[in-house]
Design a protein around this motif. Structure first.
Motif, mmCIF file in Angstrom:
data_model
loop_
_atom_site.group_PDB
_atom_site.id
_atom_site.type_symbol
_atom_site.label_atom_id
_atom_site.label_comp_id
_atom_site.label_asym_id
_atom_site.label_seq_id
_atom_site.Cartn_x
_atom_site.Cartn_y
_atom_site.Cartn_z
ATOM 1 N N SER A 146 -3.390 10.088 -1.631
ATOM 2 C CA SER A 146 -3.450 11.372 -0.851
ATOM 3 C C SER A 146 -3.976 12.614 -1.594
ATOM 4 C CB SER A 146 -1.904 11.605 -0.487
ATOM 5 O OG SER A 146 -1.239 12.006 -1.407
ATOM 6 N N LYS A 147 -4.176 12.563 -2.954
ATOM 7 C CA LYS A 147 -4.632 13.264 -3.795
ATOM 8 C C LYS A 147 -6.288 13.366 -3.612
ATOM 9 C CE LYS A 147 -1.097 12.935 -7.280
ATOM 10 N NZ LYS A 147 -0.801 12.381 -8.752
ATOM 11 N N THR A 148 -6.840 12.700 -3.130
ATOM 12 C CA THR A 148 -8.099 12.604 -3.067
ATOM 13 C C THR A 148 -8.777 12.922 -1.648
ATOM 14 O OG1 THR A 148 -8.269 10.063 -1.948
ATOM 15 C CG2 THR A 148 -8.124 10.376 -4.129
ATOM 16 N N VAL A 149 -7.959 13.320 -0.557
ATOM 17 C CA VAL A 149 -8.221 13.823 0.721
ATOM 18 C C VAL A 149 -7.137 14.886 0.940
ATOM 19 C CG1 VAL A 149 -8.881 11.408 1.425
ATOM 20 C CG2 VAL A 149 -6.370 12.207 2.204
ATOM 21 N N ASP A 150 -7.684 15.635 2.158
ATOM 22 C CA ASP A 150 -7.033 16.654 3.104
ATOM 23 C C ASP A 150 -5.932 15.888 3.888
ATOM 24 O OD1 ASP A 150 -5.863 18.782 4.425
ATOM 25 O OD2 ASP A 150 -7.741 19.650 4.764
ATOM 26 N N ILE A 151 -4.834 15.971 3.646
ATOM 27 C CA ILE A 151 -3.749 15.132 4.575
ATOM 28 C C ILE A 151 -3.194 16.062 5.764
ATOM 29 C CG2 ILE A 151 -3.216 13.495 2.585
ATOM 30 C CD1 ILE A 151 -0.545 14.820 2.486
ATOM 31 N N LYS A 152 -3.990 17.134 5.932
ATOM 32 C CA LYS A 152 -2.984 18.017 6.918
ATOM 33 C C LYS A 152 -2.842 17.441 8.365
ATOM 34 C CE LYS A 152 -5.809 21.280 8.634
ATOM 35 N NZ LYS A 152 -5.950 21.102 9.994
ATOM 36 N N LYS A 175 0.725 7.951 -2.318
ATOM 37 C CA LYS A 175 0.777 9.342 -3.104
ATOM 38 C C LYS A 175 -0.540 9.574 -3.655
ATOM 39 C CE LYS A 175 4.046 12.562 -4.876
ATOM 40 N NZ LYS A 175 5.409 12.907 -4.661
ATOM 41 N N GLU A 176 -0.865 8.597 -4.444
ATOM 42 C CA GLU A 176 -2.159 8.738 -5.374
ATOM 43 C C GLU A 176 -3.307 8.975 -4.537
ATOM 44 O OE1 GLU A 176 -3.926 9.460 -8.774
ATOM 45 O OE2 GLU A 176 -1.812 9.015 -8.574
ATOM 46 N N PRO A 215 -10.755 3.321 1.032
ATOM 47 C CA PRO A 215 -10.117 3.029 -0.253
ATOM 48 C C PRO A 215 -8.893 2.066 -0.027
ATOM 49 C CG PRO A 215 -10.982 5.017 -0.473
ATOM 50 C CD PRO A 215 -10.872 4.636 1.008
ATOM 51 N N LEU A 216 -8.031 2.444 0.922
ATOM 52 C CA LEU A 216 -6.801 1.412 1.204
ATOM 53 C C LEU A 216 -6.987 0.313 1.660
ATOM 54 C CD1 LEU A 216 -4.598 4.448 2.603
ATOM 55 C CD2 LEU A 216 -4.668 3.460 0.358
ATOM 56 N N TYR A 217 -8.091 0.176 2.718
ATOM 57 C CA TYR A 217 -8.441 -1.059 3.383
ATOM 58 C C TYR A 217 -9.376 -2.099 2.229
ATOM 59 C CZ TYR A 217 -11.308 -3.996 6.090
ATOM 60 O OH TYR A 217 -11.900 -5.234 6.664
ATOM 61 N N GLN A 218 -10.077 -1.258 1.387
ATOM 62 C CA GLN A 218 -10.750 -2.097 0.241
ATOM 63 C C GLN A 218 -9.838 -2.756 -0.682
ATOM 64 O OE1 GLN A 218 -13.576 0.969 -0.826
ATOM 65 N NE2 GLN A 218 -15.226 0.411 0.880
ATOM 66 N N LEU A 252 0.788 -1.327 0.048
ATOM 67 C CA LEU A 252 0.059 -0.078 -0.094
ATOM 68 C C LEU A 252 0.904 1.298 0.014
ATOM 69 C CD1 LEU A 252 -2.811 -0.936 2.510
ATOM 70 C CD2 LEU A 252 -3.092 -0.796 0.039
ATOM 71 N N LEU A 253 2.124 1.215 0.487
ATOM 72 C CA LEU A 253 2.914 2.247 0.487
ATOM 73 C C LEU A 253 3.103 2.800 -1.011
ATOM 74 C CD1 LEU A 253 5.834 1.028 3.127
ATOM 75 C CD2 LEU A 253 4.244 3.162 3.390
ATOM 76 N N ALA A 254 3.177 1.951 -1.874
ATOM 77 C CA ALA A 254 3.364 2.402 -3.461
ATOM 78 C C ALA A 254 2.317 3.222 -3.816
ATOM 79 C CB ALA A 254 3.510 1.202 -4.207
ATOM 80 N N ILE A 255 0.875 3.375 -3.210
ATOM 81 C CA ILE A 255 -0.192 3.869 -3.842
ATOM 82 C C ILE A 255 -0.629 5.088 -2.880
ATOM 83 C CG2 ILE A 255 -1.018 2.118 -5.107
ATOM 84 C CD1 ILE A 255 -3.250 1.662 -3.049
#
Length: 231
Positions: A136-142, A133-134, A210-213, A128-131
């Motif tokens: 992170s574009k869908t959420v506010d990672i603050k 970055k992608e 999405p990561l869990y799924q 999952l580390l490989a995805i």
């Protein structure tokens, strides 16, 4: 509901073992500590149940695992709950929520305890580390952080934004993971009070979903391939 200062402060104590508590505290004091723990745990339980009720039905997470306030010999140094889909109770990966004296965290994790009794490899989870970055574009990672599983929960974790922007920090995380995994999620720090905590928790779990799924999809493909191979 609101998560307040006293919810964090419950865990700020030097002794958790009942044996040591009995050696250093009178009976009435111990009973008061137990009463306080039970009251906070009931609140914790209600927060988790209300959170689960806010999640989409398709997640199948209406019954989170809510860890008890004691393991029989010790008071817990944190409260913890795991969220797994009904069809994925036998997996190591899960979404989780934890409260300790320092922070409230909503995160993705691999449960190493008794992992040999469940499905899901460390290698597959760490892919999952490989995805990230992608994703992170869908959420506010603050308010998102990432850390190696061996790192103590009270240590200062790395901001996800710093991790994603620095290849050196990415390599450092992999080394710190050793033969284990990473954990990643949103953290709120003491003494921050959180209003409508169940709503914030549910929203964050949906961001992480999405990561869990993705891991669930990998399991489905693995199972399908195995069944085809048996024919």
């Amino acid at each position: 509901m609101e998560l307040g200062k006293s919810d964090y402060q419950l865990f700020d104590r030097p002794i958790y073992a009942f044996k040591q508590l009995k050696e250093s505290h009178p009976t009435d004091k111990i009973e008061q500590i137990k009463k306080e723990y039970k009251e906070h745990w009931q609140k914790w339980k209600e927060i988790q149940l209300q959170t689960a009720a806010l999640l989409p039905d398709m997640y199948g997470m209406s019954k989170p695992k809510i860890e008890s306030w004691t393991n029989g010999w010790n008071l817990r140094s944190h409260f913890w709950s795991a969220y797994r889909s009904e069809s994925r109770q036998d997996e190591n990966a899960c979404l989780a929520v934890l409260l300790n004296q320092k922070q409230y965290q909503i995160y993705l994790m691999y449960q190493h305890y008794k992992s040999e009794e469940r499905y899901g490899s460390i290698a597959a989870y760490n892919q999952l580390l490989a995805i990230l970055k992608e994703w992170s574009k869908t959420v506010d990672i603050k308010d998102y952080y990432i850390w190696p599983q061996p790192e103590h929960e009270l240590d200062d974790h790395l901001a996800l934004s710093d991790y994603l922007s620095d290849t050196k920090k990415q390599e450092e995380l992999k080394k710190a993971m050793r033969d284990r995994t990473f954990q990643m999620g949103k953290l709120f720090f003491y003494p921050q009070e959180i209003e409508h905590v169940e709503q914030i928790t549910a929203e964050t779990l949906q961001e992480l979903a999405p990561l869990y799924q993705k891991l669930g999809a990998e399991k489905f493909q693995y199972t399908t391939r195995n069944k085809q191979g048996e024919k």
